[in-house]
Enzyme design. Structure first.
Site, PDB file in Angstrom:
ATOM      1  N   HIS A 309      -3.705   1.655   5.030  1.00  0.00           N
ATOM      2  CA  HIS A 309      -4.866   0.790   5.241  1.00  0.00           C
ATOM      3  C   HIS A 309      -5.526   1.173   6.561  1.00  0.00           C
ATOM      4  O   HIS A 309      -4.844   1.534   7.517  1.00  0.00           O
ATOM      5  CB  HIS A 309      -4.429  -0.684   5.286  1.00  0.00           C
ATOM      6  CG  HIS A 309      -5.543  -1.624   5.013  1.00  0.00           C
ATOM      7  ND1 HIS A 309      -6.429  -2.004   5.980  1.00  0.00           N
ATOM      8  CD2 HIS A 309      -5.938  -2.228   3.863  1.00  0.00           C
ATOM      9  CE1 HIS A 309      -7.321  -2.819   5.441  1.00  0.00           C
ATOM     10  NE2 HIS A 309      -7.054  -2.962   4.154  1.00  0.00           N
ATOM     11  N   ASP A 366      -3.421  -3.859  -2.997  1.00  0.00           N
ATOM     12  CA  ASP A 366      -3.534  -3.336  -4.367  1.00  0.00           C
ATOM     13  C   ASP A 366      -2.219  -2.847  -4.952  1.00  0.00           C
ATOM     14  O   ASP A 366      -2.171  -2.479  -6.129  1.00  0.00           O
ATOM     15  CB  ASP A 366      -4.541  -2.167  -4.395  1.00  0.00           C
ATOM     16  CG  ASP A 366      -5.962  -2.646  -4.150  1.00  0.00           C
ATOM     17  OD1 ASP A 366      -6.331  -3.676  -4.728  1.00  0.00           O
ATOM     18  OD2 ASP A 366      -6.685  -1.995  -3.372  1.00  0.00           O
TER      19      ASP A 366
HETATM   20  N1  ACO Z   1      -0.429   8.469   0.906  1.00  0.00           N
HETATM   21  C1  ACO Z   1      -0.112   9.520   1.706  1.00  0.00           C
HETATM   22  N2  ACO Z   1      -0.620   9.708   2.949  1.00  0.00           N
HETATM   23  C2  ACO Z   1      -1.486   8.800   3.387  1.00  0.00           C
HETATM   24  C3  ACO Z   1      -1.871   7.675   2.628  1.00  0.00           C
HETATM   25  C4  ACO Z   1      -1.304   7.534   1.340  1.00  0.00           C
HETATM   26  N3  ACO Z   1      -1.626   6.503   0.571  1.00  0.00           N
HETATM   27  N4  ACO Z   1      -2.753   6.936   3.323  1.00  0.00           N
HETATM   28  C5  ACO Z   1      -2.932   7.564   4.487  1.00  0.00           C
HETATM   29  N5  ACO Z   1      -2.159   8.690   4.545  1.00  0.00           N
HETATM   30  C6  ACO Z   1      -2.033   9.632   5.678  1.00  0.00           C
HETATM   31  C7  ACO Z   1      -3.270  10.521   5.787  1.00  0.00           C
HETATM   32  O1  ACO Z   1      -3.093  11.716   5.044  1.00  0.00           O
HETATM   33  C8  ACO Z   1      -3.319  10.754   7.277  1.00  0.00           C
HETATM   34  O2  ACO Z   1      -2.328  11.701   7.599  1.00  0.00           O
HETATM   35  P1  ACO Z   1      -2.577  12.744   8.844  1.00  0.00           P
HETATM   36  O3  ACO Z   1      -2.653  11.882  10.061  1.00  0.00           O
HETATM   37  O4  ACO Z   1      -1.412  13.647   8.804  1.00  0.00           O
HETATM   38  O5  ACO Z   1      -3.885  13.432   8.534  1.00  0.00           O
HETATM   39  C9  ACO Z   1      -2.849   9.423   7.866  1.00  0.00           C
HETATM   40  O6  ACO Z   1      -2.015   8.830   6.863  1.00  0.00           O
HETATM   41  C10 ACO Z   1      -3.997   8.471   8.189  1.00  0.00           C
HETATM   42  O7  ACO Z   1      -4.758   8.297   7.011  1.00  0.00           O
HETATM   43  P2  ACO Z   1      -6.339   8.230   6.940  1.00  0.00           P
HETATM   44  O8  ACO Z   1      -6.787   8.736   5.613  1.00  0.00           O
HETATM   45  O9  ACO Z   1      -6.923   8.849   8.166  1.00  0.00           O
HETATM   46  O10 ACO Z   1      -6.547   6.652   7.029  1.00  0.00           O
HETATM   47  P3  ACO Z   1      -7.862   5.875   6.682  1.00  0.00           P
HETATM   48  O11 ACO Z   1      -7.822   4.650   7.500  1.00  0.00           O
HETATM   49  O12 ACO Z   1      -9.071   6.733   6.805  1.00  0.00           O
HETATM   50  O13 ACO Z   1      -7.698   5.530   5.113  1.00  0.00           O
HETATM   51  C11 ACO Z   1      -6.999   4.461   3.134  1.00  0.00           C
HETATM   52  C12 ACO Z   1      -7.207   4.323   4.649  1.00  0.00           C
HETATM   53  C13 ACO Z   1      -8.290   4.957   2.477  1.00  0.00           C
HETATM   54  C14 ACO Z   1      -6.695   3.068   2.568  1.00  0.00           C
HETATM   55  C15 ACO Z   1      -5.834   5.429   2.864  1.00  0.00           C
HETATM   56  O14 ACO Z   1      -4.643   4.913   3.423  1.00  0.00           O
HETATM   57  C16 ACO Z   1      -5.636   5.714   1.379  1.00  0.00           C
HETATM   58  O15 ACO Z   1      -6.264   6.602   0.836  1.00  0.00           O
HETATM   59  N6  ACO Z   1      -4.745   4.924   0.668  1.00  0.00           N
HETATM   60  C17 ACO Z   1      -4.593   5.072  -0.762  1.00  0.00           C
HETATM   61  C18 ACO Z   1      -5.727   4.337  -1.494  1.00  0.00           C
HETATM   62  C19 ACO Z   1      -5.596   2.835  -1.395  1.00  0.00           C
HETATM   63  O16 ACO Z   1      -4.526   2.265  -1.616  1.00  0.00           O
HETATM   64  N7  ACO Z   1      -6.717   2.159  -1.099  1.00  0.00           N
HETATM   65  C20 ACO Z   1      -6.780   0.693  -1.050  1.00  0.00           C
HETATM   66  C21 ACO Z   1      -6.876   0.200   0.359  1.00  0.00           C
HETATM   67  S1  ACO Z   1      -6.889  -1.572   0.408  1.00  0.00           S
HETATM   68  C22 ACO Z   1      -8.460  -1.972  -0.058  1.00  0.00           C
HETATM   69  O17 ACO Z   1      -9.409  -1.295   0.226  1.00  0.00           O
HETATM   70  C23 ACO Z   1      -8.659  -3.187  -0.797  1.00  0.00           C
END
Ligand code: ACO
Length: 431
Positions: A309, A366
């Site tokens: 998140h 979710d």
């Molecule tokens: N699985 C694996 N790795 C992940 C995940 C994941 N679900 N989420 C984040 N990471 C990693 C990223 O690859 C990144 O790694 P790095 O630092 O080595 O590059 C690090 O964690 C930070 O992630 P970001 O993508 O920079 O975080 P951001 O805040 O931009 O994204 C998001 C948040 C979109 C929710 C992301 O965690 C994700 O894609 N999750 C899966 C989709 C999801 O569940 N979305 C629902 C969110 S809740 C809602 O909106 C209602």
């Protein structure tokens, strides 16, 4: 708002002072709105990870501590003690209703639950396999054509009150009709004698030959989910509602934009994507370890859906409640869903893995919600529609808060241009 000592920015040997704002919960922000006029510099903040676009009195969220409150009330207390309609009133109007206000508010949902009969023709035009989010967005935007909009800048209180109820009540009917359309079944009209959630369940699952039995456990589970989804401050869809509304677009248009943003799998569409992922793992002999490894592999685009998140760096308080609720509901309904077991295994594996620990990645809202929807019999492609029904009061509250701010401005970010510098046009025969 209390003002703190100014922040100093040093650029090219000159020092510029920028005011610091402090919120009621002590968060601090540097007000950079004069930065460009003072220095000719803008700030750069990809994905707005560190940028506040507004002051808001609706929802407080502390992602480090896992705290979420609507208008000051902890989410845990609201989920346990409030109803969805009462929470919606709280979000939209700022305080808990008196019993008379709540009675009048609930009653008005019945007066606005029907759709204009002509709008039924729209459903005929959609392909039978149309995604219900596509139908929802189109139909909500079309409401503006059937029900008089309100003057975005100057709504009377009565107009605003009517449109709040119209939207919340009709969206529920649209959602149920979209489902019926996908099933090729006749629409079931809303009923005056049923409350908000039972009415929705009846429209979804009753048919001319079968009256759906409404179980209290199911109503309670949906109530909890709707309350937990009702607002989440400046998330992607709510920021979209604000951005569109900032151009003085009407409430229907602004909410439609929010619905479209919510559809994306990185946002509200993740609830559908989680079940896709769990089904995939189940078909692959429940090999949880393989998918955790895939999610860590940077050369693979796979991510654990329902994990991570932007603002929570600890366990999402909503996911905690939903996980418990999923276990309770399945036990009460006597359902043994292998996907719940896989989800728990996946969570346990990820939460002990250094990759997820170092990045503070936890289950989000979710991750477990789809298990509840499945148990109720709601199909996967309706999950994000359910999220939208829940999120509606939050979107409305933010639109209204923005419109009520006399200092409101159109949303219009800057950019750092990295394209070609000026060059002369070359005619086609010389290229
Ligand atoms: N699985 C694996 N790795 C992940 C995940 C994941 N679900 N989420 C984040 N990471 C990693 C990223 O690859 C990144 O790694 P790095 O630092 O080595 O590059 C690090 O964690 C930070 O992630 P970001 O993508 O920079 O975080 P951001 O805040 O931009 O994204 C998001 C948040 C979109 C929710 C992301 O965690 C994700 O894609 N999750 C899966 C989709 C999801 O569940 N979305 C629902 C969110 S809740 C809602 O909106 C209602």
């Amino acid at each position: 708002m209390e003002q703190q000592q100014n922040a100093k920015v040093i650029l090219g040997g000159n020092t510029f002072e920028l005011p610091v704002m402090v919120g009621t919960e002590g968060e601090r922000g540097i007000d950079i709105s004069k930065l460009r006029s003072l220095t000719n510099y803008v700030t750069f903040d990809h994905g707005f990870g560190n940028t506040s676009n507004c002051e808001s009195a609706i929802t407080f969220l502390d992602g480090e501590a896992g705290v979420l409150r609507y208008r000051g009330y902890p989410i845990e207390e609201l989920a346990e003690k409030s109803s969805f309609i009462e929470t919606a009133y709280l979000l939209v109007y700022g305080s808990l209703p008196t019993s008379e206000q709540l009675r009048a508010f609930s009653e008005s949902f019945n007066q606005h639950s029907m759709l204009h009969e002509d709008m039924k023709n729209f459903f005929k035009g959609f392909a039978s396999n149309a995604h219900p989010m596509s139908i929802l967005a189109s139909m909500v935007c079309s409401l503006a054509a059937y029900y008089p909009g309100i003057d975005a800048m100057n709504p009377t209180q009565a107009d605003f009150d009517r449109i709040v109820v119209q939207l919340m009540s009709k969206v529920r009917t649209i959602a149920a009709f979209a489902y019926k359309k996908s099933q090729g079944q006749p629409f079931v009209y809303p009923r005056y004698d049923l409350e908000y959630i039972p009415n929705f369940l009846n429209m979804m699952f009753s048919s001319p030959i079968n009256e759906y039995k409404i179980y209290d456990e199911v109503v309670q589970a949906l109530k909890v989910l709707f309350i937990l989804h009702a607002d989440h401050e400046q998330n992607c869809s709510t920021s979209t509602v604000r951005l569109v509304g900032s151009a003085q677009a009407n409430l229907y248009a602004s909410i439609t934009a929010g619905i479209c943003a919510l559809w994306g799998p990185l946002h509200g569409g993740a609830n559908e994507a989680v079940i896709d992922m769990l089904e995939l793992i189940h078909k692959d002999n429940d090999d949880v370890d393989k998918y955790v490894e895939m999610a860590k592999d940077k050369s693979n685009r796979f991510r654990l859906m329902g994990f991570g998140h932007r603002v929570y760096k600890s366990y999402d308080p909503r996911a905690k409640i939903i996980k418990r609720c999923a276990h309770d509901l399945l036990a009460k309904l006597g359902i043994d869903d292998p996907l719940l077991e896989i989800a728990v295994k996946l969570e346990n594996k990820a939460l002990t893995d250094p990759y997820f620990i170092e990045r503070n990645l936890y289950p989000n809202v979710d991750f477990y919600s789809g298990i509840i929807y499945r148990a109720i019999g709601i199909p996967k492609d309706m999950f994000t529609v359910m999220f939208a029904i829940g999120r509606l009061p939050g979107w409305i509250a933010h639109w209204k808060e923005m419109m009520d701010n006399p200092a409101g401005k159109i949303g219009r970010p800057r950019q750092i241009y990295v394209g070609p510098t000026q060059r002369a046009y070359v005619s086609i025969n010389k290229r």
